[in-house]
Scaffold this active site. Structure first.
Site, PDB file in Angstrom:
ATOM      1  CG  ASP A 467      -2.151   0.773   1.145  1.00  0.00           C
ATOM      2  OD1 ASP A 467      -2.276   1.561   0.190  1.00  0.00           O
ATOM      3  OD2 ASP A 467      -3.022   0.636   2.031  1.00  0.00           O
ATOM      4  CG  ASP A 536      -9.785   2.311  -0.042  1.00  0.00           C
ATOM      5  OD1 ASP A 536      -9.249   1.263  -0.433  1.00  0.00           O
ATOM      6  OD2 ASP A 536      -9.251   3.078   0.778  1.00  0.00           O
TER       7      ASP A 536
END
Ligand code: DGJ
Length: 721
Positions: A467, A536
């Site tokens: 990430d 997301d």
């Protein structure tokens, strides 16, 4: 009319011409790209489009001998410089010692080389007075219509002053004379990545750029150009994509006199890089793809190229994943994760990933980033215990990491405050309470590689979710003085280097790229990762437009898609819609399995079984967008792999658009019979592609209707005559 696309086979004479004629023609199976030297010695692009024969390309060389006074020449150049009578956006801009600008390049050599499955042309240019060599590299492959270009800049003196590079694009692509010019790009933001936008290319310059240090959420480094009439299945489309995961700039330049060109490269405006004597800078590749078959063929060309030449393991089935982040965020511990792991395994999940929150003091976003050891309170047996149990349950084991970041509240930051991007006497702005570690530094890279290597080796990690949750700010490296802008390039190279080395040490390791959702998806990252977390945003309806935009370039095999706990997930039909959206990419589950009803568990089980039957077609097949774009009625995506095809149909709002009662399919053998294994219905490929597949009865009534329809080629039809 455009000739049907040639299959990817070997191309006869992929590069012809040479210095003697002053014309070079590079050919892929279905396209050609021609460069020629003009009367004044400048190198010009003469053609990029349908594949030409040798005679045609030689004629283009003759045409180049007549200076086309009606046009400013610079947009026709493969790398327009800042220099001489040029006023457009420069692709190459250098300040020489004494503040001298205005590059004067001349062609001094060429070299053609055969590589496995490819051919390469290097054109060597040199400045007439200063020690600078510019090499324009080109690669054409036997099995792809993508042409790869990149540039090497060399300071050829042994000593003396550095040259200052202000702009170094990887290439400028000339688009031929068209009646009009339309662009296709993706725009967006956090949680809304990849929104496809089409519009008339304005006169002047239309620029997309990332100044974030990563590829970015708000744009992606590619553009398609057509004349405004191309459709999914018809028309000429030129596309350009930069294979780079840091800051970038892409400029489309439309001239009033007609013509347009697209130039792109790494770095954004305002940076500069001193090039020392003897040093060289190699740019990332810029890829160009021409097709006469519309946007659909352009996408399939990119997908095929990604599979054949970018992705590390294109032939592997991506596993069905479980990850609890969307359900419980930071509340991870051994007991909860093992409980979820048992339930996930029972559903048929193949890869279990522990997300953020497993290490040091990281129980929220406040602290711990940088301290990569398991939280002893949460994981008393370390990660190895969980990994063992997950493996015993028959699943692979994955872990979330964010190696480029540090929380100021961490042991790492207290020990190495100088490891982050910073300027003296300036604030260090935090975002999500974190700062960016400078991966241009070799000590930071060595530290990252060391703990990542141990993490993977000691815990039998099969999968990393890598990430990166914030853009750069105060991007300084004080020890480097005048040369500190190099960090914008070298940070990305550092990330590449650490991933490449990690993969070399652990060949079975697979990596998912994530940057607060889809902030780092590009062909540079895809060359070293296996899939991407696109957003997301896991709302299925909104995911459709994200997947639609991103799939213009990137194949379904890289697009992770999870079914999570949305407020509507108690609604079986709407939840089924979510499965069908996720199954058009790489299916994952992200809900809180402990709170699920038996019916939801059963629904997941059923869908995972189905996904495993069709995923090879989705992940490796040719994609056809055969319905409306998302948001406009009846959306449908079809995948074809050999004798098998699978069609996803979505009708989110029944009352707005009842939709057609048949869908015209694509990519089938017209002379073969296809059977639907679920209904037993048989139809000829030709019928399915011209009259269409009746779908009325296949969709449930009401909103959020969706269906998966499979078709298997059961027999080639006897040919007439
Ligand atoms: C951002 C990612 O996009 C999420 O999926 C999750 O991994 C969080 N980071 C964790 O902090």
């Amino acid at each position: 009319m455009t000739a049907p696309a040639r299959p990817a086979t070997s191309v006869s004479r992929p590069i012809t011409g040479g210095l003697a004629t002053g014309v070079w023609c590079l050919s892929t199976p279905n396209s050609s790209y021609v460069l020629a030297v003009a009367a004044d010695g400048r190198l010009l692009q003469r053609h990029w489009g349908d594949r030409l024969g040798d005679v045609d390309s030689a004629r283009l060389g003759e045409a180049a001998a007549v200076p086309p006074y009606e046009l400013p020449l610079e947009s026709q150049e493969p790398l327009p410089v800042d220099g001489g009578l040029r006023w457009g956006p420069p692709s190459l801009q250098i300040a020489f010692p004494g503040g001298v600008r205005s590059l004067e390049l001349e062609l001094v050599g060429d070299a053609v080389a055969a590589e496995p499955g490819a051919h390469r042309l290097d054109l060597v240019l040199a400045d007439t007075r200063f020690p600078l060599q510019v090499v324009l590299h080109h690669r054409v492959r036997d099995d792809s219509d993508v042409i790869e270009r990149w540039v090497t800049l060399r300071h050829t003196a042994d000593s003396g002053e550095p040259l200052r590079i202000i702009r170094a694009d990887s290439g400028n692509w000339l688009i031929p004379q068209l009646g009009d010019y339309r662009y296709s790009v993706v725009s967006g933001g956090y949680s809304a990545e990849g929104q496809l936008r089409r519009g008339r290319l304005p006169d002047g310059e239309y620029r997309l750029t990332s100044r974030t240090g990563i590829t970015a959420h708000h744009a992606n480094p590619w553009m398609m150009i057509d004349d405004g009439t191309a459709t999914e299945a018809h028309g000429s489309v030129w596309s350009v994509a930069l294979a780079w995961s840091g800051s970038w700039r892409l400029t489309a330049h439309r001239l009033f006199q007609g013509r347009a060109a697209v130039s792109a490269g790494f770095g954004h405006d305002g940076l500069s890089w001193p090039l020392d004597p003897g040093a060289e800078l190699t740019t990332p590749p810029i890829l160009g793809l021409y097709t006469g078959g519309g946007f659909g063929a352009a996408s399939r060309g990119w997908h095929q190229h990604a599979r054949a030449h970018v992705l590390p393991h294109p032939g592997e089935d991506r596993p069905v994943l479980y990850n609890s982040w969307e359900a419980i965020e930071f509340d991870v511990d051994e007991a909860v994760q093992l409980d979820l792991a048992r339930r996930a395994a029972d559903l048929g999940v193949e890869l279990f990933v522990i997300d953020d929150g497993w290490f040091s003091t990281r129980t929220s976003d406040r602290s711990g980033l940088g301290d990569w050891w398991p939280n002893p309170g949460r994981f008393p047996g370390g990660l190895a215990t969980v990994a063992r149990r997950v493996h015993r349950l028959g699943m692979r084991f994955g872990v979330w990491v964010e190696p480029e970041m540090v929380n100021p509240d961490s042991e790492l930051y207290r020990a190495h405050p100088d490891w982050v991007l910073h300027f003296p006497r300036r604030r260090r702005d935090e975002l999500r309470r974190q700062l960016v570690l400078n991966f241009a530094r070799t000590d930071v890279r060595a530290w990252a590689l060391d703990w990542l290597d141990r993490l993977v080796a000691d815990n039998d990690v099969d999968h990393l979710k890598w990430d990166m949750n914030r853009g750069f700010s105060q991007a300084g490296w004080p020890e480097r003085g005048d040369a500190q802008d190099w960090l914008w390039i070298d940070h990305t190279r550092g990330v590449y280097q650490v991933i490449d080395e990690l993969r070399a040490r652990h060949p079975a390791l697979r990596i998912e790229s994530c940057a607060g959702g889809g902030g780092r998806l590009d062909f540079g990252m895809l060359a070293r990762t296996d899939q991407v977390w696109p957003s997301d945003n896991t709302d299925a309806y909104q995911r459709q437009s994200i997947q639609h935009g991103l799939s213009q370039l990137y194949p379904a095999a890289v697009m992770s898609a999870w079914v999570t706990d949305k407020p509507y997930s108690h609604d079986e039909q709407r939840n089924q819609y979510a499965y069908h959206v996720a199954m058009a990419g790489v299916l994952g589950i992200g809900g809180d399995l402990n709170t699920w009803t038996d019916a939801r568990h059963e629904q997941a089980r059923r869908n995972i079984v189905l996904y495993k039957q069709i995923r090879a077609i989705v992940q490796r097949g040719a994609q056809y967008r055969v319905g409306d774009p998302p948001g406009a009625g009846l959306t449908a995506i079809q995948y074809v792999l050999g004798a098998e095809s699978v069609l996803f149909v979505y009708r989110p709002h029944a009352e707005v658009a009842p939709g057609p009662d048949a869908l015209r399919l694509a990519g089938l053998d017209p002379d073969a019979a296809y059977t639907d294994p679920d209904t037993g219905a048989v139809a000829a490929g030709r019928t399915l592609m011209s009259a269409g597949l009746p779908i009325g009865g296949r969709l449930p009534a009401g909103d959020w209707a969706s269906a998966v329809i499979r078709l298997n080629r059961t027999a080639p039809r006897p040919r007439a005559g």
